[in-house]
Design a protein around this motif. Structure first.
Motif, PDB file in Angstrom:
ATOM      1  N   LEU A  40     -19.103 -15.823   2.617  1.00 62.74           N
ATOM      2  CA  LEU A  40     -19.384 -14.521   2.485  1.00 62.74           C
ATOM      3  C   LEU A  40     -20.968 -14.069   1.930  1.00 62.74           C
ATOM      4  N   GLY A  41     -21.486 -15.323   1.642  1.00 63.75           N
ATOM      5  CA  GLY A  41     -23.087 -14.950   0.848  1.00 63.75           C
ATOM      6  C   GLY A  41     -22.661 -14.295  -0.491  1.00 63.75           C
ATOM      7  N   GLN A  42     -23.486 -13.189  -0.549  1.00 64.80           N
ATOM      8  CA  GLN A  42     -23.111 -12.459  -1.672  1.00 64.80           C
ATOM      9  C   GLN A  42     -22.821 -10.974  -1.477  1.00 64.80           C
ATOM     10  N   PRO A  43     -21.466 -10.749  -1.194  1.00 65.28           N
ATOM     11  CA  PRO A  43     -21.153  -9.623  -0.349  1.00 65.28           C
ATOM     12  C   PRO A  43     -21.140  -8.265  -1.614  1.00 65.28           C
ATOM     13  N   VAL A  44     -21.116  -7.143  -0.953  1.00 64.74           N
ATOM     14  CA  VAL A  44     -20.513  -6.043  -1.720  1.00 64.74           C
ATOM     15  C   VAL A  44     -19.294  -5.676  -1.913  1.00 64.74           C
ATOM     16  N   LEU A  45     -18.892  -5.177  -2.988  1.00 65.01           N
ATOM     17  CA  LEU A  45     -17.266  -4.723  -3.113  1.00 65.01           C
ATOM     18  C   LEU A  45     -17.399  -3.266  -3.357  1.00 65.01           C
ATOM     19  N   ILE A  46     -16.509  -2.538  -2.564  1.00 64.36           N
ATOM     20  CA  ILE A  46     -16.532  -1.192  -2.631  1.00 64.36           C
ATOM     21  C   ILE A  46     -15.155  -0.813  -3.249  1.00 64.36           C
ATOM     22  N   GLN A  47     -15.104  -0.313  -4.364  1.00 67.98           N
ATOM     23  CA  GLN A  47     -13.598   0.094  -4.774  1.00 67.98           C
ATOM     24  C   GLN A  47     -13.333   1.679  -4.281  1.00 67.98           C
ATOM     25  N   ALA A  48     -12.108   1.748  -3.726  1.00 67.88           N
ATOM     26  CA  ALA A  48     -11.730   3.222  -3.394  1.00 67.88           C
ATOM     27  C   ALA A  48     -10.325   3.241  -3.676  1.00 67.88           C
ATOM     28  N   LEU A  49      -9.907   3.147  -4.949  1.00 62.81           N
ATOM     29  CA  LEU A  49      -8.589   3.310  -5.294  1.00 62.81           C
ATOM     30  C   LEU A  49      -8.041   4.945  -5.303  1.00 62.81           C
ATOM     31  N   THR A  50      -6.746   4.952  -4.862  1.00 65.15           N
ATOM     32  CA  THR A  50      -6.160   6.279  -5.213  1.00 65.15           C
ATOM     33  C   THR A  50      -5.575   6.445  -6.453  1.00 65.15           C
ATOM     34  N   GLY A  51      -5.238   8.009  -6.771  1.00 62.50           N
ATOM     35  CA  GLY A  51      -4.608   8.179  -7.899  1.00 62.50           C
ATOM     36  C   GLY A  51      -5.326   9.141  -8.834  1.00 62.50           C
ATOM     37  N   PHE A  52      -6.490   9.075  -8.796  1.00 60.29           N
ATOM     38  CA  PHE A  52      -7.539   9.853  -9.742  1.00 60.29           C
ATOM     39  C   PHE A  52      -8.165  11.028  -9.075  1.00 60.29           C
ATOM     40  N   VAL A  53      -8.898  11.966  -9.455  1.00 57.10           N
ATOM     41  CA  VAL A  53      -9.027  13.062  -8.779  1.00 57.10           C
ATOM     42  C   VAL A  53      -9.778  12.664  -7.334  1.00 57.10           C
ATOM     43  N   ASP A  62     -19.590  -4.773   8.490  1.00 53.72           N
ATOM     44  CA  ASP A  62     -20.079  -3.347   9.061  1.00 53.72           C
ATOM     45  C   ASP A  62     -20.541  -3.442  10.462  1.00 53.72           C
ATOM     46  N   ASP A  63     -21.497  -2.455  10.766  1.00 53.27           N
ATOM     47  CA  ASP A  63     -21.854  -2.348  12.197  1.00 53.27           C
ATOM     48  C   ASP A  63     -22.919  -3.283  12.182  1.00 53.27           C
ATOM     49  N   ASP A  64     -23.437  -4.025  11.306  1.00 55.23           N
ATOM     50  CA  ASP A  64     -24.403  -5.240  11.564  1.00 55.23           C
ATOM     51  C   ASP A  64     -23.719  -6.672  11.472  1.00 55.23           C
ATOM     52  N   GLU A  65     -22.321  -6.511  11.368  1.00 53.24           N
ATOM     53  CA  GLU A  65     -21.643  -7.612  11.253  1.00 53.24           C
ATOM     54  C   GLU A  65     -21.792  -8.443   9.769  1.00 53.24           C
ATOM     55  N   THR A  66     -22.288  -7.490   8.660  1.00 49.67           N
ATOM     56  CA  THR A  66     -22.425  -7.985   7.464  1.00 49.67           C
ATOM     57  C   THR A  66     -20.904  -7.929   6.768  1.00 49.67           C
ATOM     58  N   PRO A  67     -20.513  -9.115   6.322  1.00 44.57           N
ATOM     59  CA  PRO A  67     -19.268  -8.965   5.558  1.00 44.57           C
ATOM     60  C   PRO A  67     -19.349  -8.220   4.012  1.00 44.57           C
ATOM     61  N   PHE A  68     -18.338  -7.586   3.807  1.00 45.41           N
ATOM     62  CA  PHE A  68     -18.014  -6.883   2.596  1.00 45.41           C
ATOM     63  C   PHE A  68     -16.627  -6.690   2.117  1.00 45.41           C
ATOM     64  N   LEU A  69     -16.323  -6.282   0.868  1.00 45.52           N
ATOM     65  CA  LEU A  69     -15.064  -6.220   0.403  1.00 45.52           C
ATOM     66  C   LEU A  69     -14.735  -4.845   0.111  1.00 45.52           C
ATOM     67  N   LEU A  70     -13.544  -4.473   0.462  1.00 44.90           N
ATOM     68  CA  LEU A  70     -12.903  -2.939   0.131  1.00 44.90           C
ATOM     69  C   LEU A  70     -11.627  -3.023  -0.907  1.00 44.90           C
ATOM     70  N   LEU A  71     -11.786  -2.757  -1.943  1.00 42.31           N
ATOM     71  CA  LEU A  71     -10.441  -2.763  -2.555  1.00 42.31           C
ATOM     72  C   LEU A  71      -9.622  -1.177  -2.465  1.00 42.31           C
TER      73      LEU A  71
END
Length: 306
Positions: free
Chosen positions: A17-30, A92-101
């Protein structure tokens, strides 16, 4: 605290993964305008990926407060919509791996959950964590969508001006995660997009587009936005048409525009969460009137009523 590492199961066949970005997009808050949900679903539906970690949802969810749905057909239960809290590996569109919570924000064991996510951050070599939020604001849909940026280091969000000086708000698991990461000296940031509060209960794809654009700018990821941009243009046209049906609605939007423009000119002296002074109605009064009007017309995309 129970062992955070026992709260999730991690796949054992992870690629480099190299050093990926992690995006958190949890539901339940505003989630005004369903912007976080739209952004999350857009990423999952348009990018290649798979779940790589699954959390023990029974430890985290209050089922009686947020009851999962079940489908009943004639004489039997046919389907159970099982809640899932997962970490996805996407490219992503450049094939870079990232994480999505994704998944429901935990009702319980926030500290344990936060420690579990931080353990994954450390184990997977995450270089930056980014969070999504969407909040209702007294702003018109005819002006550029605003956004509030926050981070564990100021230079992570260079170029963003603060909209608020100091405010106490209810916490969220995502915000606690950012705070705890900052305590550990790890980089984390978040974006809260400003949604006109008279459309906060409907889908507002312009806000979802801005969330993805902002994360792309901050992280270097190439996240897709074209479909959201097209949807935003269609929704804007629908709202304009509905507002134009009465002089009262036009006047209300114009008043919000005046308030927005005055704020933009004197930024730092006022904020859009505080009732304005002068002859204009308050932001809440304006928003409530326009929200009632639009509700009577139906949601964007529905044929207007007469």
């Amino acid at each position: 605290m129970l062992d955070p590492h026992e709260l999730y199961q991690l796949a054992d066949d992870l690629p480099e993964l190299g050093q990926p970005v992690l995006i958190q997009a949890l539901t339940g808050f505003v989630d005004a305008g369903n912007a976080t949900r739209l952004a999350r679903e857009h990423l999952l539906s348009t990018l290649e990926g798979r779940p790589v970690a699954t959390f023990d949802i029974d430890q985290l969810l209050d089922y009686r407060s947020r009851r999962p749905t079940m489908l009943f057909v004639e004489d039997h239960w046919e389907r159970y919509e099982e809640p899932k809290l997962q970490l996805h590996l996407l490219r992503d569109d450049d094939e870079t791996p990232f994480l999505l919570l994704t998944g429901p924000e935990p009702d319980l064991q926030w500290e344990r959950f936060t420690e579990a996510v931080i353990a994954l951050v450390e184990r997977l070599g995450v270089r930056l964590t980014a969070g999504f939020n969407a909040i209702p604001m007294a702003v018109p849909h005819t002006r550029p969508t605003g956004i509030t940026a926050h981070a564990t280091r100021r230079d992570l969000i260079g170029g963003y001006e603060p909209w608020l000086q100091r405010v106490q708000v209810p916490g969220s698991a995502g915000h606690l995660l950012e705070y705890r990461l900052g305590e550990r000296g790890r980089d984390a940031l978040g974006f809260a997009v400003h949604v006109p509060h008279y459309v906060a209960q409907t889908e507002y794809p312009a806000a979802a587009e801005l969330l993805l654009t902002s994360v792309s700018r901050a992280t270097g990821l190439l996240l897709p936005t074209e479909a959201l941009r097209e949807a935003a243009e269609a929704v804007r046209t629908d709202i304009d048409r509905q507002v134009a049906q009465t002089d009262e609605a036009v006047a209300l939007v114009q008043a919000l525009e005046e308030q927005y423009d005055a704020f933009a000119r004197g930024r730092g002296e006022n904020n859009l969460l505080i009732n304005p002074s002068g002859p204009l109605p308050t932001a809440d009064e304006l928003g409530a009137e326009l929200e009632r009007f639009l509700a009577e017309q139906g949601k964007p995309g529905d044929p207007p009523t007469r």
